[in-house]
Design an enzyme around this catalytic site. Structure first.
Site, short mmCIF file in Angstrom:
data_model
loop_
_atom_site.label_atom_id
_atom_site.label_comp_id
_atom_site.label_asym_id
_atom_site.label_seq_id
_atom_site.Cartn_x
_atom_site.Cartn_y
_atom_site.Cartn_z
N ASP A 169 0.67 -1.40 -0.08
CA ASP A 169 -0.03 0.09 -0.17
C ASP A 169 0.89 1.33 0.14
O ASP A 169 0.59 2.20 -0.65
CB ASP A 169 -0.86 0.05 1.32
CG ASP A 169 -1.91 -1.13 1.27
OD1 ASP A 169 -1.92 -1.78 0.27
OD2 ASP A 169 -2.59 -1.30 2.41
N TYR A 218 -6.38 -14.33 8.90
CA TYR A 218 -5.36 -13.83 8.24
C TYR A 218 -3.97 -14.32 8.93
O TYR A 218 -3.00 -14.72 8.28
CB TYR A 218 -5.21 -12.17 8.32
CG TYR A 218 -3.99 -11.64 7.85
CD1 TYR A 218 -3.86 -11.27 6.58
CD2 TYR A 218 -2.95 -11.10 8.58
CE1 TYR A 218 -2.81 -10.52 5.87
CE2 TYR A 218 -1.98 -10.56 8.29
CZ TYR A 218 -1.76 -10.38 6.66
OH TYR A 218 -0.69 -9.46 6.23
MG MG Z 1 -5.19 -0.01 5.48
#
Ligand code: MG
Ligand code: ADP
Length: 379
Positions: A169, A218
């Site tokens: 990200d 996760y």
């Molecule tokens: Mg985030």
């Protein structure tokens, strides 16, 4: 947006700020590959977080989020703070990591305003981190290379916010390019720009559901991947190829094998998708997206009925090349690759079809690939 933020800043702080922009991102393919040292293919998108900043004479950081209508304040001299578990974590975490890397910051007044939807899977968190880093560094006249900024922001999210994320990200927010997707090697952090054809749009459809499992699942998936790599005696699943599956599937416990098979084939699909983009073969790219979704659904088991419904609604619609769930799973968003001319028809189809199948209202974002973080000039 730029001019109004500068004016808003002047109202709050009676000074002229410098302005910084950091975009959100979508991931086209390469899901759950990042923590296996594999490949991902994000693109920075036009939704962005803006930070207006001016230095102070002291070592205080004061910030206002126009999105939340909330103030935060902390001292840069507090070198071992406890995360307050609010949005302050992102800002203070970034400041902390920059200083721990050996750079001395000045205090700043900050105004944050974003049009990245918060918590929708378009990475408003990385956009906030990168915008904050650019603003803090800019106000202190410190110049850091974008890779350093991306790493420090990731470190802030892992170590201070407490979210065990990869670097995708923050990397996308720093390295995006107009009209390009990025093929990122999460092991070497090398990347390649891949032009997205002009005629193509990226449609993100938010299912507006978030099932409970997300966090625990996760960690379980990560543990299964580590186990598979250990049994196969490789540093990470990235080091195996689909051709190795015949040898290892019988030796892995059944569930571990299916998890590993997703990661290994997903890496191969990311490479195939990159090759398809280089050649301009959008239908091949789309086929890799559908296959990615099926693998996430059946082998990795991180999809959910709402995501499956959304992908099936896109499949077979006019002008759609491919569609898949994106992000961690158990809700969140799908991404579809669609021809420009079919965007509005697809939007209507997804909203109506999803409503009649689930009773819920989906939220659709039409995204295009833009440049990464930058300083902006007020008009
Ligand atoms: Mg985030
Ligand atoms: P995503 O990154 O997918 O949007 P996250 O849960 O990782 O979702 O990050 C969302 C959080 O980031 C918000 O709950 C908030 O704490 C913080 N955040 C993001 N943008 C802003 C903003 N403009 N102002 C204040 N906090 C923000």
């Amino acid at each position: 947006m730029i001019t109004s933020i500068a004016q808003e800043f002047f109202k709050l702080f009676s000074r002229q700020p410098r302005l910084f922009r950091a975009p959100g991102r979508v991931n086209l393919i390469g899901e759950h590959t990042d923590y296996n040292d594999g490949f991902v293919m994000p693109a920075a998108i036009q939704f962005a977080t803006f930070a207006a900043a001016a230095p102070r004479e002291d070592r205080t950081v004061r910030a206002f989020s126009a999105n939340l209508g909330e103030w935060i304040e902390f001292s840069l001299d507090d070198t071992n703070p406890t995360p307050p578990r609010t949005w302050q974590d992102y800002v203070q975490g970034v400041a902390l990591m920059i200083e721990r890397a050996g750079h001395r910051l000045r205090g700043v007044d900050l105004l944050i305003r974003s049009n990245v939807p918060l918590g929708a899977g378009l990475s408003s968190s990385a956009a906030l981190e990168v915008a904050t880093a650019k603003a803090l560094l800019g106000a202190s006249r410190i110049d850091l290379p974008p890779l350093e900024i991306a790493k420090l922001c990731q470190q802030a999210e892992v170590e201070f916010v407490g979210m065990r994320c990869g670097i995708m990200d923050q990397f996308a927010s720093c390295f995006g390019e107009d009209g390009q997707a990025l093929l990122l090697d999460c092991r070497t952090l090398d990347h390649e720009q891949l032009p997205l054809p002009e005629a193509v749009s990226l449609i993100v459809a938010n299912t507006m559901v978030k099932h409970e499992l997300a966090g625990s699942a996760y960690n379980e998936r990560r543990a299964d991947c580590e186990k598979a790599a250990r049994i196969a005696d490789v540093p990470a699943l990235r080091d195996l190829e689909p051709g190795d599956l015949g040898r290892w599937m019988p030796r892995w416990p059944q569930r571990v094998g299916r998890r590993a098979r997703h990661v290994i084939t997903e890496n191969a699909r990311a490479m195939q998708a990159a090759e398809a983009l280089r050649a301009g073969h959008l239908h091949d790219f789309g086929a890799a997206m559908y296959a990615s979704h099926e693998s996430l659904r059946d082998d990795y088991e991180v999809s959910c009925p709402e995501l499956d419904i959304m992908v099936e609604l896109a499949r077979g619609a006019p002008g759609v090349y491919g569609s898949r769930m994106t992000g961690g799973g158990f809700g969140g968003c799908t991404i579809s690759l669609v021809h420009h001319d079919s965007v509005e028809a697809l939007r209507a189809r997804l909203i109506e079809g999803y409503k009649s199948a689930t009773g819920r209202d989906a939220v659709i974002f039409i995204c295009r690939a833009v440049a990464g973080a930058s300083e902006e000039r007020a008009a």
